[in-house]
Scaffold this motif. Sequence first.
Motif, short mmCIF file in Angstrom:
data_model
loop_
_atom_site.label_atom_id
_atom_site.label_comp_id
_atom_site.label_asym_id
_atom_site.label_seq_id
_atom_site.Cartn_x
_atom_site.Cartn_y
_atom_site.Cartn_z
N ALA A 122 0.83 -1.20 0.00
CA ALA A 122 0.00 0.00 0.00
C ALA A 122 0.87 1.26 0.00
O ALA A 122 2.02 1.24 0.41
N CYS A 123 0.29 2.36 -0.45
CA CYS A 123 0.98 3.64 -0.38
C CYS A 123 1.26 3.99 1.07
O CYS A 123 0.53 3.59 1.98
N ALA A 124 2.32 4.73 1.31
CA ALA A 124 2.68 5.13 2.67
C ALA A 124 1.53 5.92 3.31
O ALA A 124 1.05 6.89 2.74
N GLY A 125 1.08 5.45 4.47
CA GLY A 125 0.01 6.14 5.19
C GLY A 125 -1.38 5.86 4.69
O GLY A 125 -2.34 6.52 5.12
N CYS A 126 -1.55 4.87 3.81
CA CYS A 126 -2.85 4.55 3.21
C CYS A 126 -3.94 4.37 4.27
O CYS A 126 -3.79 3.60 5.21
N GLY A 127 -5.05 5.08 4.11
CA GLY A 127 -6.16 4.97 5.06
C GLY A 127 -6.88 3.64 4.99
O GLY A 127 -7.45 3.18 5.98
N GLU A 128 -6.87 3.00 3.81
CA GLU A 128 -7.56 1.72 3.67
C GLU A 128 -6.93 0.66 4.55
O GLU A 128 -7.63 -0.15 5.18
N LYS A 129 -5.62 0.62 4.58
CA LYS A 129 -4.92 -0.45 5.28
C LYS A 129 -5.25 -0.45 6.77
O LYS A 129 -5.40 -1.51 7.38
#
Length: 664
Positions: free
Chosen positions: A109-116
């Motif tokens: 995931a992208c750094a800081g992803c809210g989904e994760k």
Amino acid sequence: SHAIFKSVEKKSAGEGGVFSIFISDRCKGCGECVVECGDHDALRMVPDTEELNTEYLSADAFLERLPETPERYLGLYDSVHPEDSKTAALRNHLMTRRNYEAFVSGDGACAGCGEKSVLHGIASVTEAYMRPIFHAKADRLKAKADRLEQDGNARLKDLAGRAPGEYKTFRRAVAHLLMGLGGESARDIDRRLKDHGWISEAEIIDALVRIMRQDAHNHRDLQAVDGRLSNGMAVMAMGACTGCNTVYGSTPPNNPHPYPWMNSLFQDGATISWIMGESFILDHARRSVVPERLADALLQRERGVISEREYFDLCHLDDARMSDQEVLELPKVWAVGGDGGMGDIGFQNVSKVILQNRPNVKLVMLDTQVYSNTGGQNSDSSPLPGGFDMNQFGAATEGKLTEKKSVAESFTVGHGSPYVAQVSMANAPKLYKVVLDALAYRGTAFLQCFTACQPEHGVADDMATVQAQRVRDSRGMPEFVFDSTVSESYDDALDLRGNPSLNDDWWTARFSSTKEPFRFTVAHWASTEARFRRHFKTISAEEAAEMTHLDDMLLRLTQDDVVHRRFLDPDHRAYTPDFGVYIDIEGSRGWVAYLALSRQMVLFCVERRKAWRLLQSRAGIVNREYLAQRALLKKVDGGEIDLADFRRRTRALFDQELEAEAAD
């Protein structure tokens, strides 16, 4: 700390605990943990050096050798019955390693992803809730198997002597349902039993005992994931709609989910999850419920051990005839998708699944308000101004005027009896509590969660939770829980607690520098995200003085004026000039700054205010600001108040109406 070390050590030396924070070796350095830690200053960003890495790797290796955190250090969190824990203590479930490690994938995931973060919460809370249930079930099944092994033969022989018909039915039920001798019809079963030959009492009891012990082993002692301690089979499965969550979420053999996981097309995640849930129900019935019921009947009943009707019901057992406890022990299935996969392309599939109200199927929509994975297109959940890569904007088209679709709200109407919530990491304990309630509900649950997408939203890597709070507090996506088990009245079943200023249109915040109050609208939230940058222009205080303040403008029009395009008529009270309306915001250095708004941004505020007012009314909340505005506009449209006077004294006239409403 004093609470877990000094005071404990003083009373009993060697009993104190030490609290430490370790950073995962998969950390991307987004820094959100530092933002969340805030003034506690337990975490801070520092330059990466060889010395730091040496210390860090040693600490990580040390962490892997530590035992589980003892229960006494988990505060008001009850690891055996998390549903009975105080909501504020539910964060502590992550201090139990088996819960934290229920989600080990997602590192693409992208750094800081809210989904994760939301996905981690879904997996960890499901593990925290279901694992003790599985272990208690294993203990129960083992105890019954032990008793059956000791007393079963005698009780079966006694049954043969006093109730030959029941004895025959019981033997047939075990042979048919548990020993693989079932057939297409009663005649077919008779033939198979005859071909097999006589089955002794010992074989009947042995079949029951073996199956129950195997099921107990599966629920407590199975080593489901290589390299993990034996702890029992997976408590959940996941059916995923193709999207960001599938791209970063499971990349075998590197970091797959530690439970059954399936990826389907954009629209089919809900449907395949439903199918998996049905297979779990059938498997649960034959492997768990039927043998335990037969064992209970033989061990506990002195008469009426089994009837032909009971035998028939066991042959056709599904969740409808299961007890609440039997349903509770079902493995759960989480359907996961984005706003495109669940609220747009796959909306019909999700609607169909929710109407089935299956007891072990739960759904979570990771709402980034955009097709994050395929290029930034609008979804039905996109806000009215859009703000992404592919949008209408400007005078030629008058911009995007499509209202935001609230998927969760739609499932509170005309979709049977699901449990529905709109929550996010803006309030982590509330999110965890909602997941617990969703798991406990004997029916389908749907959660819609705002999840910041750093690349598409244009926010910093460390701002996912802050942005979730801003979108909630601005009425962009209010929190709510719809629980139809509470009442058959919306004002009881729909709970809006968790949103600030429940009775008003907007939350009143304050500037940190001047302490002056201001109305925190969706325009204020949108001004913090680069995706909306074309809807704002920085202006001076002198330029702002020549414009209309947003608070005044919003009192002049309603969503009906937007629908009928009155906002384009210069002679109408609802006329909204493009970049002729402004807001004051807190600048980067604490002082007040001014932004001119596009017409679309103003209309976005109107649309979100309308949506919030509808939610309020359904929850039984009286919004006097709306009543005052309605009364005021009626006077303006009826000619009682001159249009020029209305534009000149909008707020003063509104305040008069508000005072009148308060007096009434």
